[in-house]
Each structure stands twice: as structure tokens, then as C-alpha cells.
Write a protein that holds these residues in place. Sequence first.
Motif, mmCIF file in Angstrom:
data_model
loop_
_atom_site.group_PDB
_atom_site.id
_atom_site.type_symbol
_atom_site.label_atom_id
_atom_site.label_comp_id
_atom_site.label_asym_id
_atom_site.label_seq_id
_atom_site.Cartn_x
_atom_site.Cartn_y
_atom_site.Cartn_z
ATOM 1 N N PHE A 91 2.687 -4.082 6.893
ATOM 2 C CA PHE A 91 3.520 -3.539 5.828
ATOM 3 C C PHE A 91 4.291 -4.659 5.127
ATOM 4 N N GLN A 150 4.396 -6.020 0.824
ATOM 5 C CA GLN A 150 5.533 -5.458 0.094
ATOM 6 C C GLN A 150 6.525 -6.551 -0.316
ATOM 7 N N SER A 155 11.160 -5.298 2.684
ATOM 8 C CA SER A 155 10.363 -4.665 3.738
ATOM 9 C C SER A 155 10.356 -5.479 5.027
#
Length: 171
Positions: free
Chosen positions: A134, A138, A142
Amino acid sequence: MNVTIKREQANSAIQIARYGVIILSLVCMSSRLAQADDATDDICKTAGQGIRLHIDGTYGGYPFSVLREAVLGGVACPSGALQVQAFETIAAPPPHMRINVKRPLGQGRQGTISAMLYAQGRFVIGERMSLSSFSRTQSPSSVKADINLVTTNLWNDLAARVTHNKPIIPQ
């Protein structure tokens, strides 16, 4: 006579260049030292006198200020009884923590986080991990969860030294 004047001019030019380089070096070094002082933050003030945090790294071309805010928002402080007990043994003078985040440019590229704790002029403990999938795709905000995980692991590993009767600062 003409040759002597040219030699003197050449020697003068060389001396000016040498002194110019020395002065330029001093100016550059002093400005970098000032930036390093500005880049430290006091965190975890509820534990002893707190920790001096140094943040380094890059995050895919984003400004450093954005990365800095993300790191500050994600750092975990010692909280459990054993974590606080371990921290208190190294709390004076306030320890230093260095967090380094590296995320290369481009979506999905692998990146890393490292957190290192120093106390009383010595290395105490460090943690390193890859950025989560993730965080690799991002914005810097994040990365807060990854920062929290790596610093929580650091405090848990430090607390484990108390549990196993090991020295907090390695010999």
C-alpha cells in the motif's frame, strides 16, 4: 621583467582560488549544519525527557516536508510497562532516534524504512523493513502505518531485553 610580473600574477590568482575554495567550503558546511539542527524533532515527551528524532530519506519525488509530517504522525512511543522500563534505563540524556525512509520514483517500486535508536553515544537497537504494498503505491501519508509498525517492533524488541535479562545497551 615581464615574465616575473606574469608569475606573480599567476601566484596571486592561485592563492585567491585556494582561499576562495576554503571560504566556499566553510560557508557550505555551516549551512548544512544549520539544516541538520532544524531537522530534529522532540518526540515521546511523556517518556523521560523524550527522544530527539532525526528524519532522513526520500519518498518518490515528494517534498521532504510531506515525508517529515508522515513520519511524525506515525512514530510509536514506548507505552507498555516493559517498554517504558527499558526506555527509562537509557532516557538520560535523551536518546536519539534516526528514521530513514526510501521510496524510489515510480509506482510499485520497492522501498524501505529503518529506525535506529542511539543512547549515551552508542547504538542501542534498530529495525528495518520493506514498505508495505500500500505504501509503495500511495502518497507519503500512507507510510504512517509502516512507521508505526517499525517503531512498535523496535520498542517490543527493546522490552524483550528486559524479559530475557539482557543489557539494554549492548556491550
